[in-house]
Design an enzyme around this catalytic site. Structure first.
Site, PDB file in Angstrom:
ATOM      1  N   ASP A 107       5.907  12.762  13.768  1.00 63.10           N
ATOM      2  CA  ASP A 107       5.908  12.640  12.307  1.00 63.10           C
ATOM      3  C   ASP A 107       4.520  12.955  11.745  1.00 63.10           C
ATOM      4  O   ASP A 107       3.951  12.163  11.007  1.00 63.10           O
ATOM      5  CB  ASP A 107       6.369  11.232  11.910  1.00 63.10           C
ATOM      6  CG  ASP A 107       6.856  11.176  10.462  1.00 63.10           C
ATOM      7  OD1 ASP A 107       7.108  12.248   9.881  1.00 63.10           O
ATOM      8  OD2 ASP A 107       6.976  10.071   9.921  1.00 63.10           O
ATOM      9  N   LYS A 109       1.933  -3.319   8.788  1.00 61.53           N
ATOM     10  CA  LYS A 109       3.133  -2.499   8.676  1.00 61.53           C
ATOM     11  C   LYS A 109       4.337  -3.295   9.157  1.00 61.53           C
ATOM     12  O   LYS A 109       4.348  -3.786  10.279  1.00 61.53           O
ATOM     13  CB  LYS A 109       2.954  -1.236   9.521  1.00 61.53           C
ATOM     14  CG  LYS A 109       4.086  -0.254   9.368  1.00 61.53           C
ATOM     15  CD  LYS A 109       3.862   0.973  10.232  1.00 61.53           C
ATOM     16  CE  LYS A 109       2.810   1.884   9.686  1.00 61.53           C
ATOM     17  NZ  LYS A 109       3.338   2.923   8.792  1.00 61.53           N
ATOM     18  N   LEU A 149       0.826  -1.204   0.000  1.00 63.79           N
ATOM     19  CA  LEU A 149       0.000   0.000   0.000  1.00 63.79           C
ATOM     20  C   LEU A 149       0.863   1.257   0.000  1.00 63.79           C
ATOM     21  O   LEU A 149       0.446   2.319  -0.417  1.00 63.79           O
ATOM     22  CB  LEU A 149      -0.899   0.032   1.234  1.00 63.79           C
ATOM     23  CG  LEU A 149      -1.949  -1.076   1.308  1.00 63.79           C
ATOM     24  CD1 LEU A 149      -2.598  -1.076   2.672  1.00 63.79           C
ATOM     25  CD2 LEU A 149      -2.992  -0.867   0.236  1.00 63.79           C
ATOM     26  N   GLY A 150       2.062   1.124   0.500  1.00 61.12           N
ATOM     27  CA  GLY A 150       2.933   2.290   0.555  1.00 61.12           C
ATOM     28  C   GLY A 150       4.131   1.994   1.427  1.00 61.12           C
ATOM     29  O   GLY A 150       4.249   0.917   2.011  1.00 61.12           O
ATOM     30  N   ALA A 151       5.009   2.955   1.505  1.00 64.92           N
ATOM     31  CA  ALA A 151       6.184   2.790   2.339  1.00 64.92           C
ATOM     32  C   ALA A 151       6.305   4.019   3.223  1.00 64.92           C
ATOM     33  O   ALA A 151       6.661   5.090   2.749  1.00 64.92           O
ATOM     34  CB  ALA A 151       7.422   2.617   1.482  1.00 64.92           C
ATOM     35  N   GLY A 152       5.943   3.883   4.476  1.00 67.74           N
ATOM     36  CA  GLY A 152       6.000   5.016   5.398  1.00 67.74           C
ATOM     37  C   GLY A 152       7.386   5.152   5.986  1.00 67.74           C
ATOM     38  O   GLY A 152       8.324   4.445   5.595  1.00 67.74           O
ATOM     39  N   GLY A 153       7.521   6.053   6.925  1.00 69.26           N
ATOM     40  CA  GLY A 153       8.806   6.313   7.534  1.00 69.26           C
ATOM     41  C   GLY A 153       9.335   5.135   8.336  1.00 69.26           C
ATOM     42  O   GLY A 153      10.521   5.046   8.616  1.00 69.26           O
ATOM     43  N   PHE A 154       8.449   4.215   8.717  1.00 75.42           N
ATOM     44  CA  PHE A 154       8.894   3.150   9.597  1.00 75.42           C
ATOM     45  C   PHE A 154       8.939   1.796   8.915  1.00 75.42           C
ATOM     46  O   PHE A 154       9.277   0.813   9.515  1.00 75.42           O
ATOM     47  CB  PHE A 154       7.980   3.075  10.823  1.00 75.42           C
ATOM     48  CG  PHE A 154       7.963   4.353  11.586  1.00 75.42           C
ATOM     49  CD1 PHE A 154       8.963   4.623  12.506  1.00 75.42           C
ATOM     50  CD2 PHE A 154       6.984   5.303  11.380  1.00 75.42           C
ATOM     51  CE1 PHE A 154       8.971   5.807  13.205  1.00 75.42           C
ATOM     52  CE2 PHE A 154       6.991   6.487  12.071  1.00 75.42           C
ATOM     53  CZ  PHE A 154       7.987   6.751  12.990  1.00 75.42           C
TER      54      PHE A 154
END
Ligand SMILES: *[C@@H]1O[C@H](CO)[C@@H](O)[C@H](O)[C@H]1NC(C)=O
Ligand SMILES: *[C@@H]1O[C@H](CO)[C@@H](O)[C@H](O)[C@H]1NC(C)=O
Ligand SMILES: *[C@@H]1O[C@H](CO)[C@@H](O)[C@H](O)[C@H]1NC(C)=O
Ligand SMILES: *[C@@H]1O[C@H](CO)[C@@H](O)[C@H](O)[C@H]1NC(C)=O
Ligand SMILES: *[C@@H]1O[C@H](CO)[C@@H](O)[C@H](O)[C@H]1NC(C)=O
Ligand SMILES: *[C@@H]1O[C@H](CO)[C@@H](O)[C@H](O)[C@H]1NC(C)=O
Ligand SMILES: *[C@@H]1O[C@H](CO)[C@@H](O)[C@H](O)[C@H]1NC(C)=O
Ligand SMILES: *[C@@H]1O[C@H](CO)[C@@H](O)[C@H](O)[C@H]1NC(C)=O
Ligand SMILES: *[C@@H]1O[C@H](CO)[C@@H](O)[C@H](O)[C@H]1NC(C)=O
Length: 849
Positions: free
Chosen positions: A621, A522, A500-505
């Site tokens: 964040d 995640k 779905l995406g690549a967050g900061g973590f």
């Protein structure tokens, strides 16, 4: 003309005053209410409240005399705190000025003790306050000064007053703290299980603090030293007044929780907007002596620690358990029952603290005659607590690293059923035998059925082949997070297929649980903590519930794998709907109403993190990517509590996050390596606000913005009165509320002030957004070269001791100022704290280990 209009207003006011005071129906000396006639009432002039007899139970044989809100059910005060009388009981307002509740037998059940104090009449005021007053209309006694279990708006709850319900009480302390106490019987006295302090910028003594519930759903402590109030809570439906029909009250429930309730007049529906203790197992005395509180799929339940114990009362598990064989008189030898993921609660006075390993905590307690049970929090501090005897209760949760040990006489006997329902009826051995047979037969039938079903529907789909029956039984529990194995998550996400995406973590994948819940999984990267610390943080995150926060469904901690499972939001993240021309931009478009709702929702979510939850969290964040939208475009803040998981002392990682997270949202103090406070989140939120208004990234520099940083350019346009220039061009032909836009923009500018101390708190932001308080004109948000510095040199090195080496022209004076500003939220600069000190702040109440 002016004088005329003033006179006219004065006249109107006078008439209004007179008519109000005339319509106040005073209750005269000698009147009575009788339980036998429920139609007889003493009403307030506005008809909203009435004092009357109410049935105390369904039998119709006992009654209480109380003040009720006529638009709904709630009783806001009762004579004698719920004292009951029989059907021939009565409430007499005696001619000597005493108010007295008597039973049919004539026994005095409760009285106001106002004989001989000059009371000449009584009145139920429009606020719901029952006042006994003397001939000069001064209150001699009032129900607001003698509350029972409820506080209503306009009622002052001051030091010395008590709300009581069952074994629980609620108090306000001199220093402004508010507390919930379990009132134990016996010499050990009381246990405070919830202690909420003022915001840390207020210290020293207060003059005369009082707690008040605002009619719009905000609870705060006020004092002459804190006229603006120190906020305790906002109700979920804060400021939603249902056209004036919403009535709110604060109540201490008999289950020990303090709650804000809302009733919409005439609708008959009552909703809970806030609870002081979200996790019932954390309420002292929820389960009885020697019993363990835990969650089944949906509710807290009490159970006995093992089959060495039996419930005192099979019909009421809250009464606790007792040992089948007494350890004081044990001939078969003492063994220690080990309870994993369990902490023990007792009277604080009972405890003895030792520093030792877990194994020692078990064996030394077994050998000591002054230890009946021991518990090791396993928080890295190496403590072990002995509980000498009596009053032992437990709390069990997969997220708890604690291990506890309990002495039993003879061999440890495992529980037959893992946990027992509060209401599970007891039975004889024969019944148990029959039950066992029934269970076995049912299980067998189910297995056959399931095998058949599986064969029938999945025979052509080999990838379902490995589905374990354990997994199919997993359900999402609302109280406690579910622990998943890595294998399960691998299956749930179809092998981490749909990213779905690549967050900061770390990366986020879509998954579907067996109960059809669609989730976002995640996969955390860069976690330096051990398993136990991780579980602690998971516990904190999952105990943080708010309408505007994304809910944690479960977690996985296995070997090097650390994963978090969240509910999935239909509309994705704010950035995908807000910014034009960015990758992943969807076709949808947000109207101004949507944008305002999202901005306000986000602010409430962050306010909850900063000011209202038990373990205050600095997000660290805040950015559009971390604001998710559900199907109704309600904003939900995600990724909170994660910053703590990453070792912030590690500059490599700090730098990495800074680059990954978009730098435009970081507060100046972050780049200068100064302590981060909740005000750093306020800064990021301010940037997001400006983006919501303008539909473009705050760090965009383009011809449209005169080649200036967007925030600077926006302030210039605002100064010139060109507000409409700042607004997203796609909104211009819409009917937008420019006054609201102006408020949002000004709040945005206040939030991005360079000095943390100049930025408002999130609580104040919410009020400014809602227009509850006026907004002063914001000064220009200076954007120092620190923020716009492009090199990494500004934030690679430098801890506090060598911050003068920071290569920026910003004046050191401004730094020391922001350092001195004592606006750290409780918990301090969490983003930088090591996890062990965090753990301490969570479990520092002596009663809960
Ligand atoms: C109370 O009022 C209801 C309806 O107005 C009536 O039916 C009832 O008889 C009354 N009860 C008494 C005790 O007067
Ligand atoms: C009134 O006085 C009696 C006797 O002193 C006492 O027991 C009772 O608690 C008092 N009631 C109130 C409401 O103060
Ligand atoms: C009424 O009560 C007030 C305050 O307690 C007192 O000052 C006043 O003298 C009282 N008036 C009468 C008439 O008793
Ligand atoms: C509560 O306190 C405030 C300020 O101290 C005061 O203005 C107000 O009248 C008080 N309300 C009641 C019902 O005593
Ligand atoms: C007041 O509350 C704070 C924060 O909850 C707590 O740390 C402090 O110990 C409390 N003080 C007292 C005297 O209870
Ligand atoms: C209160 O704060 C001031 C300044 O922030 C500090 O000097 C003082 O020691 C504090 N007092 C207490 C009791 O913490
Ligand atoms: C803390 O109290 C100060 C007043 O001393 C107030 O200005 C500030 O807004 C409060 N902070 C919060 C988070 O309520
Ligand atoms: C959990 O406990 C509650 C209350 O005892 C009960 O109503 C519910 O059915 C239980 N749920 C499960 C899945 O056992
Ligand atoms: C120990 O057990 C005996 C017999 O079972 C009983 O008489 C005695 O009272 C018990 N002592 C204690 C301290 O419970």
């Amino acid at each position: 003309m002016d004088l005329h209009s003033h006179l006219f207003r004065y006249f109107i006011a006078l008439v209004l005053c007179l008519s109000v005071s005339l319509s106040v129906a005073a209750i005269s000396l000698g009147s009575s209410l009788r339980a036998s006639n429920p139609n007889q009432t003493w009403d307030s002039a506005n008809g909203i409240f009435s004092l009357r007899f109410l049935p105390a139970d369904s039998s119709g044989s006992s009654f209480i005399a109380g003040i009720v809100f006529t638009g709904g059910v709630p009783t806001i005060w009762s004579a004698g705190g719920g004292a009951t009388v029989d059907a021939s009981g009565a409430l007499h307002f005696q001619s000597d000025g005493n108010l007295r509740l008597v039973d049919g037998s004539g026994a005095v059940v409760w009285e106001s003790n106002t004989t001989g104090r000059g009371v000449s009449s009584a009145v139920l005021e429009d606020s719901g306050n029952l006042i006994l007053r003397n001939s000069s209309s001064q209150a001699v006694w009032s129900s607001f000064d003698h509350p029972t279990d409820t506080i209503v708006p306009s009622q002052n709850f001051t030091v010395g007053m008590v709300l009581r319900s069952g074994q629980y009480s609620f108090n306000l302390l001199n220093i402004g703290n508010i507390t919930l106490t379990w009132n134990g019987d016996g010499p050990n006295g009381d246990v405070v299980y919830w202690n909420h302090g003022l915001n840390t910028s207020i210290n020293g003594s207060l003059n005369s603090p009082s707690l008040r519930l605002g009619s719009i759903g905000m609870l705060a402590v006020y004092d002459t030293r804190i006229p603006a109030g120190s906020f305790v809570a906002y109700s979920n439906d804060y400021a939603d007044n249902g056209g004036g029909a919403t009535f709110r009250f604060l109540r201490l429930k008999d289950d020990g929780n303090l709650e804000i309730h809302s009733v919409v007049r005439g609708s008959g529906s009552e909703s809970v907007g806030w609870k002081a203790v979200p996790d019932k197992c954390q309420i002292f005395g929820f389960c009885g002596e020697l019993s363990i509180c835990s969650y089944n799929d949906t509710s807290p339940i009490c159970s006995c620690p093992s089959a060495n114990f039996e419930p005192v009362d099979h019909h009421d598990w809250k009464k606790g358990c007792k040992a089948k064989l007494d350890i004081r008189n044990c001939s078969s030898g003492i063994t220690m029952l080990e309870m994993k993921n369990t902490k023990l609660l007792t009277y604080p006075k009972n405890l003895e603290v030792y520093s030792m390993q877990i194994s020692g905590c078990q064996s030394n307690c077994r050998q000591s005659s002054a230890c009946d049970a021991s518990t090791a929090p396993s928080d890295g501090n190496g403590f072990c607590y002995y509980i000498p005897s009596g009053f032992i209760r437990g709390y069990q949760s997969a997220a708890l690293p604690s291990s506890s040990f309990l002495k039993v006489c003879g061999e440890v006997l495992e529980n037959q059923l893992e946990s027992s329902d509060v209401s599970r009826p007891g039975g004889t051995n024969l019944k148990a035998w029959v039950l066992a047979v029934v269970v076995l037969v049912t299980l067998f039938a189910m297995i056959v059925c399931e095998a058949g079903l599986w064969w029938w529907c999945c025979r052509n789909s080999p990838k379902f082949g490995g589905m374990s029956s354990q997994y199919t039984l997993l359900e999402y529990a609302s109280g406690a997070p579910v622990q998943f194995s890595f294998k399960e998550l691998h299956r749930v996400t179809n092998g981490f297929k749909e990213k779905l995406g690549a967050g900061g973590f770390g990366a986020v994948y879509k998954g579907v649980l067996t109960n059809k819940t669609v989730v976002a999984v995640k996969q955390l990267e860069g976690i330096e903590q051990g398993e136990k610390q991780f579980r602690m943080e998971v516990a904190t995150i999952s105990s943080t519930h708010h309408l505007n926060l994304v809910r944690l469904v479960g977690f996985c901690s296995e070997g090097r794998h650390r994963l978090l499972v969240y509910e999935l939001m239909k509309n994705g993240s704010l950035d995908s709907l807000l910014f034009k021309g960015e990758e992943g931009q969807s076709g949808k478009f947000l109207s101004w109403e949507d944008r305002f709702k999202i901005a306000a929702g986000t602010a409430k979510g962050i306010t909850y993190l900063h000011e209202e939850c038990r373990d205050c969290i600095i997000h660290c964040d805040i950015k559009p990517e971390n604001i998710l939208l559900d199907e109704n475009l309600n904003a939900k803040v995600s990724d909170f509590g994660l910053a703590k998981l990453i070792n912030m002392k590690d500059h490599r990682y700090r730098t990495l996050t800074s680059i990954r997270g978009t730098r435009g949202y970081l507060a100046p103090e972050w780049l200068a390596n100064l302590p981060l406070t909740s005000k750093s989140d306020v800064f990021s939120y301010g940037m997001v606000l400006l983006e919501i208004v303008s539909g473009r990234r705050n760090f965009d520099v383009s011809a449209e913005t005169n080649h200036k940083r967007f925030s600077l350019w926006a302030y210039e346009e605002f100064e010139k009165g060109n507000l409409i220039e700042i607004v997203d061009k796609r909104l211009v032909d819409q009917d937008i509320d420019m006054e609201q836009v102006s408020r949002v923009v000004q709040v945005g500018f206040w939030c991005i002030q360079e000095q943390p101390s100049q930025r408002p708190t999130m609580g104040k932001v919410v009020q400014m957004m809602e227009g509850v308080i006026d907004i002063e004109r914001p000064p220009a948000p200076k954007v120092t070269s620190m923020v716009s510095a492009t090199g990494t040199s500004t934030y690679i090195s430098s801890n506090l001791s060598n911050f003068s080496a920071v290569e920026t022209p910003a004046t050191p004076a401004s730094f020391s100022l922001s350092l001195a500003a004592a606006d750290l939220t409780p918990g301090g600069s969490i983003c930088e704290k090591t996890s062990s000190s965090l753990l301490h702040s969570r479990y520092d109440t002596p009663t809960s280990l």
